[in-house]
Design a protein around this motif. Structure first.
Motif: not given
Lengths: 201, 468
Positions: A180, A182, A185-187, A189-190, A193-196, A198-200
């Motif tokens: 928690r 972290n 860092i999560v915010k 890092k993601i 992540i492509s699918y989060l 719009g795959f841009v």
């Protein structure tokens, strides 16, 4: 955080490979919305007949009453992911399990609840089981610091991933709070992540 | 050139941080919730007064305890009613989308996730249910977790996990008529053992997998956990993309085009390194049935139950115990053994292709006297589709009960249960002692087609004879 360095106590030997979580905790008890009564249901269908009369089972055997270590064979806890099985065992009084091997999810559930699952070879399990059968009141000692189990005059080595062993010793095994902290860092890092996104990316 | 597996790539994409426990903190792309394993996790959130980290990455359904023959609330079973109401309230309070019993999107969690296009390639997917491996059919890393881990995911949208090894299972050869993905799953578990996959993720590959449709791939990935592998996956391909296209939660238009690029990028490289490779020739697989009390204890329908003394020594005690429970003897044939109940359904085999296959056998026939037979679609949409195709009429006129969607007699914590020592020919995934609701009931696992033929004959039969 709770440091877990040694577990000392009497032990229950439970023979059999592939003892699944349906056997440990029959599915009908999963309908309860708390874990509070899971100790009453652990191994229920193996411990009681349909009239509620006790059957012969190690968890009913007075000789092993008060044990806090469980000794098992191969692939213990396979099948369903139900944490209810581990909750039942824990609330029954067990706080460490020695076995030949554990199913992945079962071992993860144990770790989350601070129950070390330590692995020893088949010979050592047989030796341990015989020892506690013959000496049910003599305590077994699992030392996470020395990676040894002592019983009577015997000592056997066990396996446990080293990082996990150290986190039990240092009291850092429950990682919810740490994960928690972290959150930033999560915010960050993601964002990659492509699918989060719009795959841009 | 990189030489990574899909597992490596998806793992790296979701890695947040290494933890002192030796585990990796991974971001969870989708977390599915159902009523049975979640109330305690929500209670832990409430105790701390915490909010969900990413509520929009969580989806809930009701599937385990609901009756499949009535919809009137409140249900007579007050514990079922309570636990269903608890998830309904938790979803509302914590801002989670729920596909409740009244929703046209309701169904078994591992059926509706793919059906709605929520499950997509290259994700990490969790759920408090071991058959979460099903979603691996789409090229995601999907695995079951316990309730305290669900709490982790609710609180952080992350999971702590130790990296697994990857075993490639290359499946080749043409399936004989009457042999299905279910038979491959059982034959694979038989070959590798009930705990052969412990510590591994399975990558199913090979020509047979390429030819399989998505429903067959789901059946195969679903059963990975029965061989001890918490993850089973298939590299996504055109069939995967085609299946996802146009579904409710699927990316649309330009976004879909971009998505395909991402989905292709996470596939295992052709020169990827594996920790182990196993090959399975499925041309030699027969319709397969279980004789014991775990899914690795299975044989082809024409085989005899193994002689105890011919089994490896470390398997004998377990086999002996299983045979005693099942009331069977080593060396005997299973064919012609009487059954009491036939069950078609579950997250393994409750999809439209399963119902079609069973109906093609049942059409114009009747089930044997004394057999109780249930057909339980995996989702409401499947039920509607089946009814559109008049499959319900086939099931009903054959003597089956045609039910509403749910897990039903797979784990039997709704009213659908075996009685006493009944023997059930079942398309589900576990033949554990007491699994189907009677502590002494007996389960024999097989494909839906084999269940259908067993129901007609009233005894275990070879579906291939039906086709001859």
């Amino acid at each position: 955080m709770i440091e877990i360095k040694t577990i000392i106590g009497t032990a229950i030997p439970l023979t059999g490979d592939n003892i699944n979580t349906d056997r440990i905790m029959p599915a009908r008890y999963l309908k309860e919305i708390t874990f509070n009564d899971m100790d009453k249901y652990v191994f229920f269908d193996e411990r009681f007949d349909k009239n509620g009369k006790e059957k012969k089972h190690q968890f009913n055997d007075k000789k092993f009453a008060g044990a806090n270590i469980l000794i098992v064979n191969k692939n213990f806890g396979c099948g369903s992911s139900r944490e209810h099985a581990v909750q039942g065992i824990k609330r029954f009084g067990i706080n460490a399990i020695i076995g030949e091997s554990f199913s992945h999810i079962f071992a993860e559930n144990c770790t989350k609840l601070g129950i070390p699952c330590v692995i020893v070879n088949a010979n050592s399990v047989a030796k341990l089981m015989k020892f506690v059968q013959d000496n049910s009141q003599i305590k077994v000692n699992i030392s996470l610091e020395t990676k040894k189990i002592s019983f009577g005059n015997e000592r056997v080595d066990f396996e446990i991933p080293d990082a996990m062993r150290l986190s039990f010793i240092n009291g850092t095994w429950n990682i919810t709070e740490l994960m928690r902290t972290n959150v930033d860092i999560v915010k960050e890092k993601i964002k990659s992540i492509s699918y989060l996104n719009g795959f841009v990316r | 050139m990189s030489k990574h597996t899909l597992f490596d790539k998806v793992w790296d994409i979701h890695t947040i941080k290494e933890l002192p426990t030796g585990q990796t903190q991974l971001f969870v792309g989708v977390n599915y919730l159902h009523e049975i394993t979640t109330p305690q996790a929500f209670a832990m959130m409430r105790e701390r007064n915490w909010k969900l980290a990413f509520p929009q990455r969580n989806f809930a359904t009701i599937d385990h305890v609901n009756p499949t023959n009535e919809r009137m609330r409140p249900f007579k079973d007050t514990t079922a009613e309570t636990i269903i109401s608890a998830l309904e309230k938790n979803a509302k309070d914590f801002g989670i989308t729920i596909f409740g019993l009244e929703s046209e999107n309701n169904g078994i969690v591992h059926v509706i996730g793919p059906e709605l296009g929520i499950t997509q390639p290259g994700m990490i997917i969790t759920c408090g249910d071991s058959h979460t491996s099903t979603h691996g059919a789409f090229g995601s890393l999907a695995f079951g977790i316990g309730t305290s881990q669900i709490f982790d995911v609710l609180a952080t949208q992350c999971i702590a996990m130790k990296k697994l090894k990857v075993r490639k299972i290359e499946i080749y050869g043409k399936l004989a008529k009457g042999v299905y993905a279910k038979d491959i799953a059982l034959a694979t578990i038989r070959k590798l053992g009930a705990n052969g996959g412990n510590g591994y993720a399975y990558e199913y590959a090979g020509e047979t997998i390429s030819q399989m449709n998505m429903e067959e791939r789901m059946t195969l990935c679903n059963m990975s956990i029965e061989g001890g592998a918490i993850i089973g996956y298939v590299n996504p391909d055109e069939k995967t993309f085609e299946y996802i296209k146009g579904r409710k939660y699927a990316p649309k238009e330009k976004k879909f085009e971009r998505a395909i690029k991402y989905w292709k990028s996470i596939c295992s490289d052709s020169n990827a390194k594996y920790d182990d490779i196993v090959k399975i020739d499925c041309a030699i697989i027969e319709p397969t049935i279980t004789w014991g009390t775990n899914p690795s204890q299975c044989i082809g329908i024409s085989e005899n139950i193994p002689e105890l003394k011919k089994l490896p020594e470390n398997m004998r005690a377990d086999a002996k115990d299983a045979l005693e429970y099942m009331g069977l003897r080593s060396g005997m044939k299973m064919k012609r053994m009487k059954i009491d109940v036939a069950f078609i359904g579950s997250c393994t085999n409750g999809r439209i292709s399963d119902l079609r296959e069973a109906a093609s056998i049942l059409k114009g026939r009747k089930i044997a006297n004394g057999v109780r037979a249930l057909a339980v679609p995996g989702s409401y949409k499947i039920k509607m589709q089946a009814e559109k195709e008049d499959l319900d009429k086939i099931f009903i006129s054959a003597g089956f009960e045609w039910r509403d969607q749910g897990c039903s007699m797979c784990l039997a914590i709704n009213p659908d249960k075996l009685k006493e020592r009944q023997i059930c020919a079942s398309s589900s995934n576990r033949n554990f002692k007491g699994r189907q609701g009677s502590p002494i009931g007996r389960t024999i696992l097989m494909s839906p087609a084999m269940v259908a033929i067993a129901a007609i004959k009233g005894e275990l039969s070879d579906v291939r004879d039906f086709y001859d």
